[in-house]
Design a protein around this motif. Structure first.
Motif, PDB file in Angstrom:
ATOM      1  N   GLN A 262      60.293  63.643   7.566  1.00 47.01           N
ATOM      2  CA  GLN A 262      58.986  63.782   8.217  1.00 47.01           C
ATOM      3  C   GLN A 262      59.061  64.732   9.411  1.00 47.01           C
ATOM      4  O   GLN A 262      58.174  65.569   9.625  1.00 47.01           O
ATOM      5  N   LEU A 263      60.179  64.588  10.194  1.00 47.73           N
ATOM      6  CA  LEU A 263      60.343  65.469  11.354  1.00 47.73           C
ATOM      7  C   LEU A 263      60.511  66.916  10.923  1.00 47.73           C
ATOM      8  O   LEU A 263      60.029  67.842  11.590  1.00 47.73           O
ATOM      9  N   LEU A 264      61.243  67.138   9.798  1.00 50.64           N
ATOM     10  CA  LEU A 264      61.397  68.503   9.302  1.00 50.64           C
ATOM     11  C   LEU A 264      60.043  69.108   8.938  1.00 50.64           C
ATOM     12  O   LEU A 264      59.768  70.284   9.215  1.00 50.64           O
ATOM     13  N   MET A 265      59.207  68.305   8.298  1.00 54.81           N
ATOM     14  CA  MET A 265      57.879  68.807   7.938  1.00 54.81           C
ATOM     15  C   MET A 265      57.059  69.115   9.194  1.00 54.81           C
ATOM     16  O   MET A 265      56.374  70.152   9.282  1.00 54.81           O
ATOM     17  N   ALA A 266      57.174  68.215  10.209  1.00 53.57           N
ATOM     18  CA  ALA A 266      56.448  68.470  11.464  1.00 53.57           C
ATOM     19  C   ALA A 266      56.984  69.711  12.150  1.00 53.57           C
ATOM     20  O   ALA A 266      56.230  70.520  12.712  1.00 53.57           O
ATOM     21  N   LYS A 267      58.340  69.875  12.091  1.00 52.37           N
ATOM     22  CA  LYS A 267      58.944  71.061  12.693  1.00 52.37           C
ATOM     23  C   LYS A 267      58.444  72.326  12.009  1.00 52.37           C
ATOM     24  O   LYS A 267      58.186  73.352  12.643  1.00 52.37           O
ATOM     25  N   GLU A 268      58.322  72.257  10.667  1.00 49.61           N
ATOM     26  CA  GLU A 268      57.852  73.424   9.921  1.00 49.61           C
ATOM     27  C   GLU A 268      56.429  73.792  10.351  1.00 49.61           C
ATOM     28  O   GLU A 268      56.094  74.971  10.550  1.00 49.61           O
ATOM     29  N   LYS A 269      55.605  72.749  10.500  1.00 46.78           N
ATOM     30  CA  LYS A 269      54.238  73.011  10.946  1.00 46.78           C
ATOM     31  C   LYS A 269      54.219  73.615  12.344  1.00 46.78           C
ATOM     32  O   LYS A 269      53.495  74.572  12.626  1.00 46.78           O
ATOM     33  N   LEU A 270      55.065  73.026  13.245  1.00 47.69           N
ATOM     34  CA  LEU A 270      55.130  73.548  14.615  1.00 47.69           C
ATOM     35  C   LEU A 270      55.657  74.970  14.634  1.00 47.69           C
ATOM     36  O   LEU A 270      55.218  75.808  15.441  1.00 47.69           O
ATOM     37  N   SER A 271      56.638  75.262  13.732  1.00 47.93           N
ATOM     38  CA  SER A 271      57.182  76.626  13.678  1.00 47.93           C
ATOM     39  C   SER A 271      56.096  77.607  13.269  1.00 47.93           C
ATOM     40  O   SER A 271      55.992  78.718  13.814  1.00 47.93           O
ATOM     41  N   ASN A 272      55.274  77.196  12.286  1.00 50.64           N
ATOM     42  CA  ASN A 272      54.179  78.085  11.864  1.00 50.64           C
ATOM     43  C   ASN A 272      53.189  78.318  13.011  1.00 50.64           C
ATOM     44  O   ASN A 272      52.746  79.448  13.269  1.00 50.64           O
ATOM     45  N   ARG A 273      52.848  77.220  13.701  1.00 50.41           N
ATOM     46  CA  ARG A 273      51.909  77.362  14.828  1.00 50.41           C
ATOM     47  C   ARG A 273      52.523  78.202  15.945  1.00 50.41           C
ATOM     48  O   ARG A 273      51.851  79.012  16.604  1.00 50.41           O
ATOM     49  N   LEU A 274      53.878  78.005  16.165  1.00 46.41           N
ATOM     50  CA  LEU A 274      54.556  78.779  17.208  1.00 46.41           C
ATOM     51  C   LEU A 274      54.545  80.269  16.863  1.00 46.41           C
ATOM     52  O   LEU A 274      54.383  81.125  17.741  1.00 46.41           O
ATOM     53  N   SER A 275      54.716  80.571  15.570  1.00 45.70           N
ATOM     54  CA  SER A 275      54.667  81.982  15.160  1.00 45.70           C
ATOM     55  C   SER A 275      53.290  82.582  15.440  1.00 45.70           C
ATOM     56  O   SER A 275      53.165  83.723  15.920  1.00 45.70           O
ATOM     57  N   MET A 276      52.258  81.795  15.133  1.00 45.00           N
ATOM     58  CA  MET A 276      50.903  82.282  15.395  1.00 45.00           C
ATOM     59  C   MET A 276      50.675  82.487  16.893  1.00 45.00           C
ATOM     60  O   MET A 276      50.126  83.511  17.340  1.00 45.00           O
ATOM     61  N   SER A 278      52.984  83.016  19.126  1.00 39.34           N
ATOM     62  CA  SER A 278      53.820  84.123  19.579  1.00 39.34           C
ATOM     63  C   SER A 278      53.159  85.458  19.271  1.00 39.34           C
ATOM     64  O   SER A 278      53.167  86.389  20.090  1.00 39.34           O
ATOM     65  N   SER A 279      52.543  85.554  18.075  1.00 46.48           N
ATOM     66  CA  SER A 279      51.854  86.800  17.716  1.00 46.48           C
ATOM     67  C   SER A 279      50.671  87.044  18.645  1.00 46.48           C
ATOM     68  O   SER A 279      50.429  88.168  19.131  1.00 46.48           O
ATOM     69  N   ALA A 280      49.949  85.939  18.908  1.00 51.24           N
ATOM     70  CA  ALA A 280      48.801  86.078  19.826  1.00 51.24           C
ATOM     71  C   ALA A 280      49.260  86.457  21.217  1.00 51.24           C
ATOM     72  O   ALA A 280      48.638  87.283  21.912  1.00 51.24           O
ATOM     73  N   ALA A 281      50.381  85.868  21.668  1.00 56.43           N
ATOM     74  CA  ALA A 281      50.898  86.192  23.007  1.00 56.43           C
ATOM     75  C   ALA A 281      51.344  87.632  23.077  1.00 56.43           C
ATOM     76  O   ALA A 281      51.151  88.321  24.098  1.00 56.43           O
ATOM     77  N   THR A 282      51.948  88.133  22.002  1.00 58.40           N
ATOM     78  CA  THR A 282      52.378  89.546  21.993  1.00 58.40           C
ATOM     79  C   THR A 282      51.174  90.474  22.098  1.00 58.40           C
ATOM     80  O   THR A 282      51.157  91.469  22.874  1.00 58.40           O
ATOM     81  N   ALA A 283      50.132  90.165  21.328  1.00 60.79           N
ATOM     82  CA  ALA A 283      48.918  91.001  21.389  1.00 60.79           C
ATOM     83  C   ALA A 283      48.281  90.938  22.769  1.00 60.79           C
ATOM     84  O   ALA A 283      47.846  91.955  23.341  1.00 60.79           O
ATOM     85  N   LEU A 284      48.253  89.719  23.315  1.00 62.26           N
ATOM     86  CA  LEU A 284      47.683  89.559  24.651  1.00 62.26           C
ATOM     87  C   LEU A 284      48.498  90.309  25.683  1.00 62.26           C
ATOM     88  O   LEU A 284      47.961  90.924  26.620  1.00 62.26           O
ATOM     89  N   GLY A 285      49.834  90.329  25.501  1.00 60.59           N
ATOM     90  CA  GLY A 285      50.694  91.063  26.444  1.00 60.59           C
ATOM     91  C   GLY A 285      50.415  92.545  26.396  1.00 60.59           C
ATOM     92  O   GLY A 285      50.410  93.226  27.426  1.00 60.59           O
ATOM     93  N   LEU A 286      50.200  93.094  25.196  1.00 65.48           N
ATOM     94  CA  LEU A 286      49.900  94.516  25.077  1.00 65.48           C
ATOM     95  C   LEU A 286      48.572  94.846  25.748  1.00 65.48           C
ATOM     96  O   LEU A 286      48.416  95.880  26.429  1.00 65.48           O
TER      97      LEU A 286
END
Length: 329
Positions: A262-276, A278-286
């Motif tokens: 269950q934790l692995l599945m939650a981690k996977e979801k969090l990783s996907n959200r973290l990627s999103m 991170s992408s938003a933060a990179t765009a905002l930084g630019l």
């Protein structure tokens, strides 16, 4: 009958028996001036067989036969057993030449001991009013387990066996000489075997000592085996306890494994959200970087000293253009 007379008659019959022939009948007679008595009998009696004899009485003068009696005994040492008792004539008046003949057959039973059969003939007559009484005794025949003819046949068989034994004796003597020749060879072999026997005996004693040592070691091994058996039982008990703990931990492990999935599945979801994010933060930084560059440029333009109008217009840089389609890199 007196014992001494019985023994004497038995001895006479035993001495006469070997010279008698079984096939020829024996005769005995008594002759007086008044009568003649003849007894015909067999020369031997066979145990468990039948013995026969004949009594002939002839009167030589006129007489009255008061009693003519026949008795037969089987002698046993100094005692005897009655086999027959018969009266041939009693109170009979006869003339000269009168004759009487009787044949008797008796069964001989018992255990033979080379004793004879004894015959007694009692004669009591009256001649011219004078009573004359006499008793005649005769040892008829010895009692044997086998007949003379069977003994002769047996002697022939024994003679044949003796001849065969003599032949075997000759062969045995030849074998003896042959064996005597082999004796010396066997004697030397015996000495060799004796040496080997002594060596084997010493080896046996050594092996016996080793056996005793092995028995001692076996005793110690049995003691250790008993101790190890007790330890094995203790280990089995401990194993059962550990198996119980193992099953308990296994159940907990399976529970934790489920939670881990269950934790692995939650981690996977969090990783996907973290990627999103991170992408938003990179765009905002630019965007922020572009905004900061524009602000810096504006500030620099405000603090720069004034120049000639023509030169300032030529040297004034154009502000950077930001395309609305450019996204974060």
């Amino acid at each position: 009958m007196r014992p001494a007379q019985v023994a004497a008659l038995a001895l006479l019959a035993a001495l006469a028996a070997p010279t008698q022939l079984a096939a020829e009948p024996m005769y005995s007679y008594w002759l007086s001036s008044q009568y003649k008595l003849v007894v015909a009998y067999g020369s031997e009696a066979i145990i468990n067989g039948t013995y026969s004899f004949t009594v002939d009485f002839t009167a030589l003068v006129a007489m009255k036969i008061d009693e003519l009696r026949v008795q037969l005994w089987l002698v046993r040492g100094t005692s005897y057993r009655s086999l027959l008792s018969a009266t041939l004539a009693r109170n009979v008046t006869v003339g000269a030449g009168w004759a009487l003949s009787r044949t008797f057959s008796v069964a001989v039973r018992g255990d033979p001991r080379a004793d004879p059969i004894l015959l007694r003939v009692a004669v009591s007559v009256t001649v011219n009013e004078t009573n004359l009484a006499s008793t005649h005794e005769l040892a008829l025949a010895p009692v044997r387990p086998r007949s003379y003819d069977s003994l002769v046949e047996r002697v022939g068989q024994l003679e044949s066996e003796v001849s065969e034994l003599e032949g075997e004796l000759k062969r045995a003597r030849a074998s003896y000489h042959e064996l005597l020749g082999n004796y010396s060879e066997l004697s030397s072999s015996r000495e060799e075997l004796r040496g080997r026997y002594e060596a084997l005996l010493r080896e046996y004693e050594a092996r016996l000592a080793e056996l005793e040592a092995l028995r001692s070691r076996l005793g110690l091994a049995l003691v250790n085996c008993s101790r190890l058996s007790r330890q094995l039982e203790e280990l089995r008990s401990e194993l059962e306890r550990v198996q119980g703990l193992y099953l308990e931990f296994k159940s907990k492990y399976e529970e934790l494994s489920g939670r881990y999935e269950q934790l692995l599945m939650a981690k996977e979801k969090l990783s996907n959200r973290l990627s999103m994010v991170s992408s938003a933060a990179t765009a905002l930084g630019l965007i922020l970087a572009a905004t900061a560059s524009a602000l810096v440029y504006l500030l620099r333009e405000r603090v720069r000293p004034p120049r000639a109008k023509g030169a300032s217009e030529r040297e004034q840089p154009s502000p950077p253009k930001v395309s609305s389609r450019e996204g974060p890199r």
